[in-house]
Design an enzyme around this catalytic site. Sequence first.
Site, PDB file in Angstrom:
ATOM      1  CD  GLU A  44      -3.014  -0.634  -0.182  1.00  0.00           C
ATOM      2  OE1 GLU A  44      -3.073   0.532  -0.614  1.00  0.00           O
ATOM      3  OE2 GLU A  44      -3.624  -1.583  -0.705  1.00  0.00           O
ATOM      4  CE1 TYR A 127      -7.366   3.874  -0.942  1.00  0.00           C
ATOM      5  CE2 TYR A 127      -5.007   3.446  -0.646  1.00  0.00           C
ATOM      6  CZ  TYR A 127      -6.230   3.134  -1.227  1.00  0.00           C
ATOM      7  OH  TYR A 127      -6.318   2.058  -2.059  1.00  0.00           O
ATOM      8  CG  ASP A 145      -8.138   4.008  -4.962  1.00  0.00           C
ATOM      9  OD1 ASP A 145      -9.350   3.896  -5.234  1.00  0.00           O
ATOM     10  OD2 ASP A 145      -7.284   3.177  -5.321  1.00  0.00           O
TER      11      ASP A 145
END
Length: 356
Positions: A44, A127, A145
Amino acid sequence: MNTPDPAILLKWYDRHARRLPWRVPPARSRKGERADPYHVWLSEVMLQQTTVAAVRPYFQKFLERWPRIHDLAAAELDEVLTVWAGLGYYARARNLHKCATIVVAEHGGLFPDTEDGLRALPGIGPYTAAAIASIAFDCHATPVDGNIERVMSRLYVVETPMPASKTALRELAADLTPASRPGDYVQAVMDLGATVCIPRSPRCAICPWRGSCGAFAIGMTDVLPRRTPKPERPLRRAVAYWMVRGDGAVLLRRRPESGLLGGMMEVPSGPWEEIEIFRDAAPVKADWVELPGLVEHGFTHLRLELKVKAARVDGRSKSDGVWVFVENFDEYALPTLTRKVVRHVLSHVGKGVAPS
Ligand code: SF4
């Protein structure tokens, strides 16, 4: 119009999930197996601002070198920056290393399993915290996103242009996240956005949510999401100085820790300024030769043009940096901009490394 059904998307995901090295396939996750939080976190952080295709080789390289978070925490920062080189946004690599040391020192090598706990770590924003919490721990969290914003704006026909619509899209995405298999669901929406509900010409014919998609029903799939045009990025200019010592070594310099390319090695350059004409700021007196052409580079918020000048210099007169032979450049974490400058110089002066 039907409300989009998460169960339909999960069924699609069970058959069409992308195989990614940091993922647990849906069949195994249905039996309760979760992805390794270290792998999810690493992927990520790497995926922020970058594509899956670009991340794959870096992810493999990191895992080969540092199979466990303890290994990464024990690594030298410079080593991490070197392996990261080419992925850009080097502050992320610094935070990655810092985060690893904190997880090992303060959490016994285990990532916190809540969004709040994750957000307290360096380099983990809303996020990334939501993505790790849902994918690694199956928490009811919704990372949103660009892909997910696009899917939501089309499903619910949100006509307010981006970025003003972000909050509304985030709320829609959160409301739709199911209590059952939230981690798989989040990855399913990510996959839908990446492979079916793509930015141009979405592949609605194979979309599992076609029957509940507002944009599809009224023929607006190609115009959503709307966007407020971005202002033109400012253009900065500077001169870079390729200094070659008598024995052929070239001067590289570390950039200041804060700011763009913080702490990365560069071919020394003058200040990057919004000016019409390149300003000479040669650090030493020498017979500078201006190389033809320019090196152009784009950052998120600005564009940069570098003119390059090269000269042979007296190595003793310049101590602000390190002298490195071109064949040893790989030992340093050179960001893409510096690599461009190196390529530019070598294409003009060849192996001679300086104009004769
Ligand atoms: Fe996207 Fe088309 Fe599916 Fe709507 S039907 S969600 S526009 S791919």
